[in-house]
Design an enzyme around this catalytic site. Structure first.
Site, PDB file in Angstrom:
ATOM      1  N   SER A  26      15.565   3.498 -34.273  1.00  0.00           N
ATOM      2  CA  SER A  26      14.351   3.707 -35.081  1.00  0.00           C
ATOM      3  C   SER A  26      14.691   3.952 -36.551  1.00  0.00           C
ATOM      4  CB  SER A  26      13.554   4.894 -34.530  1.00  0.00           C
ATOM      5  OG  SER A  26      14.362   6.050 -34.489  1.00  0.00           O
ATOM      6  N   ASN A 113      14.037  16.154 -29.955  1.00  0.00           N
ATOM      7  CA  ASN A 113      12.619  16.152 -29.592  1.00  0.00           C
ATOM      8  C   ASN A 113      11.795  17.118 -30.445  1.00  0.00           C
ATOM      9  OD1 ASN A 113      13.622  14.459 -27.699  1.00  0.00           O
ATOM     10  ND2 ASN A 113      13.188  15.741 -25.912  1.00  0.00           N
ATOM     11  N   THR A 158     -33.174  -0.997 -47.227  1.00  0.00           N
ATOM     12  CA  THR A 158     -32.951  -0.734 -45.801  1.00  0.00           C
ATOM     13  C   THR A 158     -33.098  -2.096 -45.145  1.00  0.00           C
ATOM     14  OG1 THR A 158     -35.278  -0.279 -45.367  1.00  0.00           O
ATOM     15  CG2 THR A 158     -33.914   1.638 -45.854  1.00  0.00           C
ATOM     16  N   LYS A 286     -14.033 -19.778 -60.560  1.00  0.00           N
ATOM     17  CA  LYS A 286     -14.132 -18.591 -59.702  1.00  0.00           C
ATOM     18  C   LYS A 286     -13.556 -17.310 -60.294  1.00  0.00           C
ATOM     19  CE  LYS A 286     -15.467 -18.295 -56.026  1.00  0.00           C
ATOM     20  NZ  LYS A 286     -14.939 -18.678 -54.720  1.00  0.00           N
ATOM     21  N   ASN A 288     -12.985 -13.766 -58.300  1.00  0.00           N
ATOM     22  CA  ASN A 288     -13.190 -13.167 -56.980  1.00  0.00           C
ATOM     23  C   ASN A 288     -12.865 -11.671 -56.942  1.00  0.00           C
ATOM     24  OD1 ASN A 288     -13.809 -15.720 -55.960  1.00  0.00           O
ATOM     25  ND2 ASN A 288     -11.663 -16.155 -55.530  1.00  0.00           N
ATOM     26  N   GLU A 293     -12.348  -6.727 -51.434  1.00  0.00           N
ATOM     27  CA  GLU A 293     -12.272  -7.522 -50.196  1.00  0.00           C
ATOM     28  C   GLU A 293     -11.076  -7.096 -49.345  1.00  0.00           C
ATOM     29  OE1 GLU A 293     -13.278 -11.968 -50.573  1.00  0.00           O
ATOM     30  OE2 GLU A 293     -12.814 -11.342 -52.618  1.00  0.00           O
ATOM     31  N   GLN A 325       8.523   7.397 -29.917  1.00  0.00           N
ATOM     32  CA  GLN A 325       9.152   6.782 -31.086  1.00  0.00           C
ATOM     33  C   GLN A 325       8.224   5.740 -31.712  1.00  0.00           C
ATOM     34  OE1 GLN A 325      13.434   6.238 -31.167  1.00  0.00           O
ATOM     35  NE2 GLN A 325      13.097   4.044 -31.335  1.00  0.00           N
ATOM     36  N   LYS A 328       5.700   6.333 -35.087  1.00  0.00           N
ATOM     37  CA  LYS A 328       6.037   6.347 -36.518  1.00  0.00           C
ATOM     38  C   LYS A 328       5.415   5.194 -37.305  1.00  0.00           C
ATOM     39  CE  LYS A 328       9.203   8.645 -35.169  1.00  0.00           C
ATOM     40  NZ  LYS A 328       8.865   9.329 -33.915  1.00  0.00           N
TER      41      LYS A 328
END
Ligand code: ARG
Length: 464
Positions: A26, A113, A158, A286, A288, A293, A325, A328
């Protein structure tokens, strides 16, 4: 002599298979917890010395060795090795290389542990504090945007249909409130993160005369776990953190959705500064809103992370299992997503310009003051259900004649209800409608100004 490539290799007749080694390691991701691991080890070692479990000389060596390792890590010079599996074993091995046998005493009365549970808690405690600061910064910028727009009117929706006029400030302050709940949720979760598991060892505690209160104090934990089995297997705090992250990102996704909509030419309510937008590789015209987003999209991964953790813990028998493990990567991903999103959002809201004219235009559309007219009739003694019906008929008439409510002649209005007087027109304007909602939580400039002042006071205070 057989190959000794693991801490426990005397138990085995052959070295761990290379594939297994890579598969079970890990260190690639838990190295991010390294400085917390060292912080925990220093407190543990000091306690071992105080309790005379290790000598003062050994403690001194451990202390110096760990500090040297800490420096190497911060300088990016530490060499992590997959063959040493995780952050704990990598650091311990290096310590022993640096200081010899004293390094082998650090793990007395401890297990990986309780060590990993401690590391994760120390890490999330710091991250929680950082998130709280970042939410506060975003809230401040939202409040400044609101402050400039107390008299900017827009249609409140609404069902995505024009409902009633509101101010843009009131709309923004709704997000202030959501973020405030998020902040308080993180703050509340901090208590449950801030409990010391160290001392639980593998699962049953340890035979050494340890002093857990001393370690808790050193590491500034506000409490100590009361059951060793629970302590090594509990990941509730991480799940709760991930939920808080999801909830907050959900709020940001709602704001994002609105910004995207408002910036579209169909609305044209706002503009976002060029530097926060991107172009298209094929369509030259464009502009954007990629940032909102992307944030809207990133909720998918934080929700996925929350579900990963819940599924990871479901039906897991006590106590520690290697499954853990897997906690994480989802946690780290949620941490990075939340921090990154908050940072960019705080800046983004400073670069929004409001198209007041367009908003006002639509605030006046769609018979947005119809409820005000109904309320007007009620105030003249008409029961609300009846007035609702009268106004519905009036709107029908207006639609058929292509008129707004305030464009209908008084004589025509009177045909629908005799109680209508000339003063009715004051109630049909957007300004009048907004100003009339002047109670706690309402959209009137007076109330929104109050809400903003309260928020400003609140933002200066520390949470408790
Ligand atoms: N890398 C492990 C984890 O993340 C550390 C604890 C390992 N404990 C063990 N008994 N194998 O959970």
């Amino acid at each position: 002599m057989k190959e000794q490539n693991k801490k426990w290799s005397g138990r085995f007749d052959e070295p761990v298979d290379k594939l297994v080694q890579i598969f079970t390691a890990s260190v690639d991701f838990d190295q991010r917890l390294a400085l917390y691991d060292i912080q925990g080890s220093l407190a543990h070692a000091e306690m071992l010395k105080k309790q005379k479990i290790i000598s003062a000389t050994d403690f001194k060596k451990i202390d110096q060795g760990l500090k040297k390792i800490s420096e190497q890590i911060m300088l990016g010079k530490f060499k992590w090795s997959v063959s040493d599996e995780d952050v704990h074993l990598n650091i311990e091995k290096k310590l022993t290389q640096l200081i010899g046998d004293a390094g082998k005493k650090l793990h007395t009365g401890r297990s990986r542990n309780d060590q990993i549970a401690t590391d994760l808690r120390l890490f999330l405690r710091d991250i929680t504090d950082e998130i709280i600061l970042k939410i506060t910064k975003l809230q401040k910028n939202i409040v400044s945007l609101a402050k400039k727009n107390i008299n900017s009117y827009m249609p409140g929706l609404t069902h995505l249909q024009i409902a009633q006029p509101i101010s843009f400030a009131h709309h923004m302050m709704a997000y202030y409130e959501m973020l405030d709940r998020d902040k308080n949720r993180f703050f509340d979760g901090r208590k449950r993160i801030n409990q010391l598991p160290l001392g639980s060892a593998a699962l049953a505690g340890t035979t050494y005369p340890i002093d857990r209160k001393f370690v808790a104090k050193k590491l500034k934990f506000e409490g100590i776990s009361m059951n060793s089995l629970d302590a090594v297997s509990d990941r509730d705090f991480a799940i709760e953190f991930c939920f808080n992250a999801s909830m907050m990102m959900t709020h940001l996704s709602r704001l994002s959705e609105e910004l995207i909509m408002w910036m579209s030419p169909f609305f044209n309510f706002i503009d976002i500064a060029d530097k926060f937008c991107t172009g298209s590789s094929i369509m030259p015209q464009k502009k954007n809103p990629d940032v909102p987003e992307l944030i809207r999209g990133k909720v998918a991964r934080v929700n996925g992370n929350l579900l990963s953790l819940l599924t990871l813990m479901k039906s897991q028998p006590l106590a520690y299992n290697k499954d853990n493990q897997e906690d994480k990567e989802p946690v780290l991903d949620s941490v990075d997503t939340v921090i990154g999103s908050l940072e960019i959002y705080a800046d983004l809201v400073r670069h929004i310009t409001v198209n007041k004219k367009q908003m006002l235009h639509y605030a006046e559309e769609g018979f947005s003051t119809a409820t005000d007219l109904a309320d007007y009739l009620v105030k003249k003694g008409v029961p609300f259900r009846t007035s609702h019906e009268i106004v519905a008929n009036l709107v029908n008439h207006a639609v058929k004649n292509d008129l707004s409510l305030h464009e209908i002649e008084l004589a025509d209005l009177k045909k629908f209800s005799s109680v209508i007087q000339k003063d009715v027109y004051d109630f049909l304007t957007v300004e009048g409608s907004v100003a009339a909602r002047s109670h706690i939580g309402g959209t009137s400039p007076k109330q929104v100004t109050k809400a903003i002042s309260l928020a400003e006071i609140q933002l200066k205070k520390k949470l408790r």
